[in-house]
Design a protein around this motif. Structure first.
Motif, PDB file in Angstrom:
ATOM      1  N   VAL A 140       0.838  -1.199   0.000  1.00 54.46           N
ATOM      2  CA  VAL A 140       0.000   0.000   0.000  1.00 54.46           C
ATOM      3  C   VAL A 140       0.873   1.249   0.000  1.00 54.46           C
ATOM      4  O   VAL A 140       0.566   2.242  -0.667  1.00 54.46           O
ATOM      5  N   GLU A 141       1.985   1.192   0.734  1.00 59.60           N
ATOM      6  CA  GLU A 141       2.921   2.323   0.754  1.00 59.60           C
ATOM      7  C   GLU A 141       3.902   2.276  -0.408  1.00 59.60           C
ATOM      8  O   GLU A 141       4.170   3.293  -1.051  1.00 59.60           O
ATOM      9  N   THR A 142       4.427   1.090  -0.681  1.00 60.06           N
ATOM     10  CA  THR A 142       5.554   0.999  -1.628  1.00 60.06           C
ATOM     11  C   THR A 142       5.129   0.802  -3.073  1.00 60.06           C
ATOM     12  O   THR A 142       5.836   1.216  -3.992  1.00 60.06           O
ATOM     13  N   HIS A 143       3.994   0.154  -3.282  1.00 56.33           N
ATOM     14  CA  HIS A 143       3.540  -0.132  -4.653  1.00 56.33           C
ATOM     15  C   HIS A 143       2.022   0.012  -4.766  1.00 56.33           C
ATOM     16  O   HIS A 143       1.308  -0.939  -5.081  1.00 56.33           O
ATOM     17  N   PRO A 144       1.499   1.220  -4.570  1.00 56.17           N
ATOM     18  CA  PRO A 144       0.041   1.399  -4.694  1.00 56.17           C
ATOM     19  C   PRO A 144      -0.477   1.081  -6.092  1.00 56.17           C
ATOM     20  O   PRO A 144      -1.665   0.792  -6.262  1.00 56.17           O
ATOM     21  N   GLU A 145       0.441   1.089  -7.078  1.00 51.79           N
ATOM     22  CA  GLU A 145       0.009   0.778  -8.458  1.00 51.79           C
ATOM     23  C   GLU A 145      -0.391  -0.688  -8.617  1.00 51.79           C
ATOM     24  O   GLU A 145      -0.975  -1.057  -9.641  1.00 51.79           O
ATOM     25  N   TYR A 146      -0.094  -1.517  -7.628  1.00 49.78           N
ATOM     26  CA  TYR A 146      -0.508  -2.918  -7.687  1.00 49.78           C
ATOM     27  C   TYR A 146      -2.003  -3.095  -7.399  1.00 49.78           C
ATOM     28  O   TYR A 146      -2.536  -4.203  -7.572  1.00 49.78           O
ATOM     29  N   TYR A 147      -2.673  -2.035  -6.948  1.00 46.83           N
ATOM     30  CA  TYR A 147      -4.061  -2.142  -6.508  1.00 46.83           C
ATOM     31  C   TYR A 147      -5.021  -1.442  -7.471  1.00 46.83           C
ATOM     32  O   TYR A 147      -4.626  -0.569  -8.243  1.00 46.83           O
ATOM     33  N   ILE A 148      -6.294  -1.820  -7.387  1.00 41.57           N
ATOM     34  CA  ILE A 148      -7.360  -1.153  -8.136  1.00 41.57           C
ATOM     35  C   ILE A 148      -7.741   0.134  -7.413  1.00 41.57           C
ATOM     36  O   ILE A 148      -8.073   0.112  -6.216  1.00 41.57           O
ATOM     37  N   ARG A 149      -7.670   1.236  -8.122  1.00 39.72           N
ATOM     38  CA  ARG A 149      -8.071   2.517  -7.539  1.00 39.72           C
ATOM     39  C   ARG A 149      -9.536   2.803  -7.843  1.00 39.72           C
ATOM     40  O   ARG A 149     -10.091   2.313  -8.822  1.00 39.72           O
ATOM     41  N   GLY A 150     -10.127   3.642  -7.005  1.00 36.94           N
ATOM     42  CA  GLY A 150     -11.507   4.064  -7.216  1.00 36.94           C
ATOM     43  C   GLY A 150     -11.599   5.570  -7.355  1.00 36.94           C
ATOM     44  O   GLY A 150     -10.629   6.296  -7.125  1.00 36.94           O
ATOM     45  N   THR A 151     -12.771   6.020  -7.714  1.00 37.32           N
ATOM     46  CA  THR A 151     -13.070   7.448  -7.807  1.00 37.32           C
ATOM     47  C   THR A 151     -14.189   7.778  -6.818  1.00 37.32           C
ATOM     48  O   THR A 151     -14.840   6.877  -6.270  1.00 37.32           O
ATOM     49  N   GLU A 152     -14.406   9.044  -6.589  1.00 37.74           N
ATOM     50  CA  GLU A 152     -15.521   9.443  -5.726  1.00 37.74           C
ATOM     51  C   GLU A 152     -16.851   8.946  -6.284  1.00 37.74           C
ATOM     52  O   GLU A 152     -17.766   8.597  -5.531  1.00 37.74           O
ATOM     53  N   THR A 153     -16.947   8.885  -7.602  1.00 34.28           N
ATOM     54  CA  THR A 153     -18.167   8.354  -8.227  1.00 34.28           C
ATOM     55  C   THR A 153     -18.334   6.872  -7.889  1.00 34.28           C
ATOM     56  O   THR A 153     -19.440   6.409  -7.570  1.00 34.28           O
ATOM     57  N   ASP A 154     -17.232   6.103  -7.964  1.00 33.90           N
ATOM     58  CA  ASP A 154     -17.283   4.683  -7.590  1.00 33.90           C
ATOM     59  C   ASP A 154     -17.740   4.525  -6.144  1.00 33.90           C
ATOM     60  O   ASP A 154     -18.573   3.674  -5.823  1.00 33.90           O
ATOM     61  N   LEU A 155     -17.187   5.346  -5.261  1.00 37.59           N
ATOM     62  CA  LEU A 155     -17.513   5.251  -3.844  1.00 37.59           C
ATOM     63  C   LEU A 155     -18.980   5.569  -3.594  1.00 37.59           C
ATOM     64  O   LEU A 155     -19.645   4.895  -2.786  1.00 37.59           O
ATOM     65  N   ALA A 156     -19.498   6.585  -4.295  1.00 38.67           N
ATOM     66  CA  ALA A 156     -20.913   6.937  -4.127  1.00 38.67           C
ATOM     67  C   ALA A 156     -21.822   5.837  -4.679  1.00 38.67           C
ATOM     68  O   ALA A 156     -22.884   5.551  -4.108  1.00 38.67           O
ATOM     69  N   ARG A 157     -21.409   5.229  -5.778  1.00 33.00           N
ATOM     70  CA  ARG A 157     -22.231   4.184  -6.419  1.00 33.00           C
ATOM     71  C   ARG A 157     -22.201   2.877  -5.651  1.00 33.00           C
ATOM     72  O   ARG A 157     -23.204   2.174  -5.562  1.00 33.00           O
ATOM     73  N   ALA A 158     -21.026   2.510  -5.101  1.00 26.36           N
ATOM     74  CA  ALA A 158     -20.874   1.225  -4.418  1.00 26.36           C
ATOM     75  C   ALA A 158     -19.998   1.415  -3.185  1.00 26.36           C
ATOM     76  O   ALA A 158     -18.833   1.012  -3.168  1.00 26.36           O
ATOM     77  N   PRO A 159     -20.537   2.032  -2.132  1.00 24.79           N
ATOM     78  CA  PRO A 159     -19.699   2.373  -0.971  1.00 24.79           C
ATOM     79  C   PRO A 159     -19.111   1.159  -0.265  1.00 24.79           C
ATOM     80  O   PRO A 159     -18.069   1.288   0.396  1.00 24.79           O
ATOM     81  N   ALA A 160     -19.731  -0.014  -0.415  1.00 22.10           N
ATOM     82  CA  ALA A 160     -19.194  -1.222   0.230  1.00 22.10           C
ATOM     83  C   ALA A 160     -17.982  -1.778  -0.501  1.00 22.10           C
ATOM     84  O   ALA A 160     -17.290  -2.658   0.032  1.00 22.10           O
ATOM     85  N   ASN A 161     -17.708  -1.259  -1.702  1.00 21.90           N
ATOM     86  CA  ASN A 161     -16.637  -1.840  -2.525  1.00 21.90           C
ATOM     87  C   ASN A 161     -15.351  -1.015  -2.535  1.00 21.90           C
ATOM     88  O   ASN A 161     -14.379  -1.427  -3.174  1.00 21.90           O
ATOM     89  N   TYR A 162     -15.339   0.132  -1.837  1.00 22.25           N
ATOM     90  CA  TYR A 162     -14.165   1.011  -1.869  1.00 22.25           C
ATOM     91  C   TYR A 162     -13.900   1.565  -0.476  1.00 22.25           C
ATOM     92  O   TYR A 162     -14.799   1.634   0.364  1.00 22.25           O
ATOM     93  N   THR A 163     -12.652   1.964  -0.245  1.00 19.79           N
ATOM     94  CA  THR A 163     -12.291   2.535   1.049  1.00 19.79           C
ATOM     95  C   THR A 163     -11.130   3.509   0.889  1.00 19.79           C
ATOM     96  O   THR A 163     -10.258   3.310   0.028  1.00 19.79           O
TER      97      THR A 163
END
Length: 492
Positions: A140-163
């Motif tokens: 999470v600190e060293t290689h955040p590019e390994y993860y799926i990022r979200g947007t504020e729109t994603d968070l509003a649409r599916a709040p259980a799927n993003y943090t």
């Protein structure tokens, strides 16, 4: 002597076992405290593999989620009415690093356990979680590019799927790990298999794990298949498993891969390098309680069936003793574990445990042993230790009507096993809630004119039958509801 064609595996809930050992010892227990006598006992029961669930390092972030999630806590209280915070170490699948948890004694203790297992010819299986990591994994600190990022729109649409994840170098909105049909697992972060660097990093983790054990059980292995990943996240991904399994085997020939897999993806993963894949389809059909779909499932070729892991319970499924009525449980076990493939058993199954233990928990409830179930499994395991069942040839048998108009033969599931030394087993199960009759057609061409003795290894009965009758008509059976018989056939 090498691994048999049809090996047996025993799954252990490591953290629960350590809690039980600690109670007996009066101090914290590590992998070094596992008694050699217990390893010897497992080998004596006929096991080839021991899968130690949840040995890897987990983090405080995942533990906090496990301890505060209301839905999960409700389940935990149902399992442990006297639940305490110490009973919730957090999910063993929210991994922060593939090093052995410090509370279990670290990598050195695992290496010593592996050597002790090997002395008993037991092979070690551990977890690999390809889809996600824990919330506080170092990447999470060293290689955040390994993860799926979200947007504020994603968070509003599916709040259980993003943090939102706090980082020293700036907070990021990241996706929780999930499958396409359910909300995200809130104690995890989703890896991005559309990024070749993430795939390479996970392959590196697999190669390193392969130096610590003899095989891995891969959690939800189908989630990283390119089409499943794209359907879930809308991102293209290259195939992972063919390259990853090949890389590992180049380093460690003979290393084994078992896939937790659903949605009829078993064959796909077998073709992509897996030695064994979960047979959830057989489990579901056995639960439904109808013989014909079970029998039809067993029509598949042995190139497929030999790589199926047959089970009646595991840490994800409810306990077999709580799912199947007692008679049905025995019948289902004979069908599942005397079919070809890997025989996959779960700690507590032989004792008839009723309560499933969540992977978030570190303690099991006290339960009494179900003696009839325990005695049944003693007999079944003795059969599975026979060379015919471990290394022999298997055949699904035809069951003909006992007389015209009697359709109860459709309730039977019957197998024959024969080894190179000419030992023979005949398995017959009436998988129905009524008495059934049939003639089982035997595949042996050399029954001749002499007598044959058939002794039921699950019971105490024995029969004498004429070889000519067995050759021409088959073996007549009249079997009560949900009863199983395993006959040892001997001439004379």
């Amino acid at each position: 002597m090498g691994e048999p064609l049809y090996p047996s595996l025993y799954q252990i809930n490591t953290r629960v076992w350590m809690t039980e050992l600690a109670r007996r010892l009066g101090r914290p227990a590590t992998l070094d405290d596992i008694p050699d006598a217990e390893l010897k006992r497992l080998a004596g029961l006929g096991f080839d593999w021991v899968w130690f669930l949840s040995v890897w390092q987990t983090g405080q972030a995942g533990q906090r989620v496990s301890r505060t999630n209301p839905e999960w806590r409700k389940e935990f209280h149902e399992t442990l009415p006297d639940l305490s915070e110490d009973d919730i170490p957090g999910s063993g699948f929210a991994i922060t690093g593939y090093t052995v948890h410090k509370n279990l004694g670290g990598d050195a203790a695992l290496a010593r356990l592996r050597r002790r297992l090997a002395k008993h010819r037991l092979r070690l299986m551990l977890d690999f979680v390809p889809n996600h990591t824990g919330l506080d994994h170092p990447w999470v600190e060293t290689h955040p590019e390994y993860y799926i990022r979200g947007t504020e729109t994603d968070l509003a649409r599916a709040p259980a799927n993003y943090t939102w994840v706090k980082r020293r170098s700036g907070d990021l909105l990241l996706a929780h790990g999930r499958d396409p049909f359910f909300p995200g697992w809130p104690d995890t972060l989703q890896l991005n298999y559309g990024n070749p660097a993430a795939q390479e990093a996970m392959t590196g983790e697999l190669v390193r794990i392969a130096g610590q054990c003899d095989g891995v059980r891969c959690d939800m292995a189908m989630l990283v298949l390119p089409d499943v990943f794209e359907r879930t996240w809308g991102l293209r991904a290259a195939e992972f498993w063919p390259r990853a399994t090949q890389r590992v085997r180049e380093k460690v020939p003979g290393f084994r891969f078992m896939a937790e897999v659903y949605w009829d993806r078993e064959w796909t993963l077998q073709q992509q390098g897996f030695d064994y894949t979960y047979d959830k389809r057989l489990y579901d059909r056995l639960r439904e309680g109808h013989a014909r779909p079970v029998r039809e499932h067993l029509y598949a070729g042995l190139d497929f069936q030999n790589k199926l892991a047959r089970f009646l319970e595991n840490h994800d499924e409810p306990r077999a003793a709580a799912t199947f009525p007692k008679e049905t449980h025995r019948a289902a076990a004979v069908v599942a574990f005397l079919a070809p493939g890997l025989r996959f058993f779960h700690q507590g199954q032989f004792e008839g445990r009723q309560k499933r233990i969540s992977p978030h928990l570190g303690r099991a409830p006290e339960e009494t042993v179900d003696r009839p179930i325990s005695e049944f499994y003693d007999r079944l395991l003795a059969i599975l230790r026979l060379p015919a069942a471990r290394c022999g040839s298997w055949q699904l048998l035809e069951c003909a009507p006992a007389w015209e108009g009697n359709g109860s033969c459709d309730a039977f599931i019957a197998y024959a096993w024969q080894d190179s030394g000419d030992a023979r087993l005949l398995v017959a199960v009436n998988y129905a809630a009524h008495a059934s009759q049939c003639y089982v057609r035997l595949p042996f061409a050399d029954l001749g004119a002499g007598q044959w003795r058939l002794r039921d290894l699950l019971g105490d009965v024995a029969y004498e039958r004429e070889g000519r009758d067995l050759q021409s008509r088959g073996l007549y059976l009249d079997v009560p509801a949900w009863q199983a018989q395993v006959f040892e056939m001997k001439a004379g």
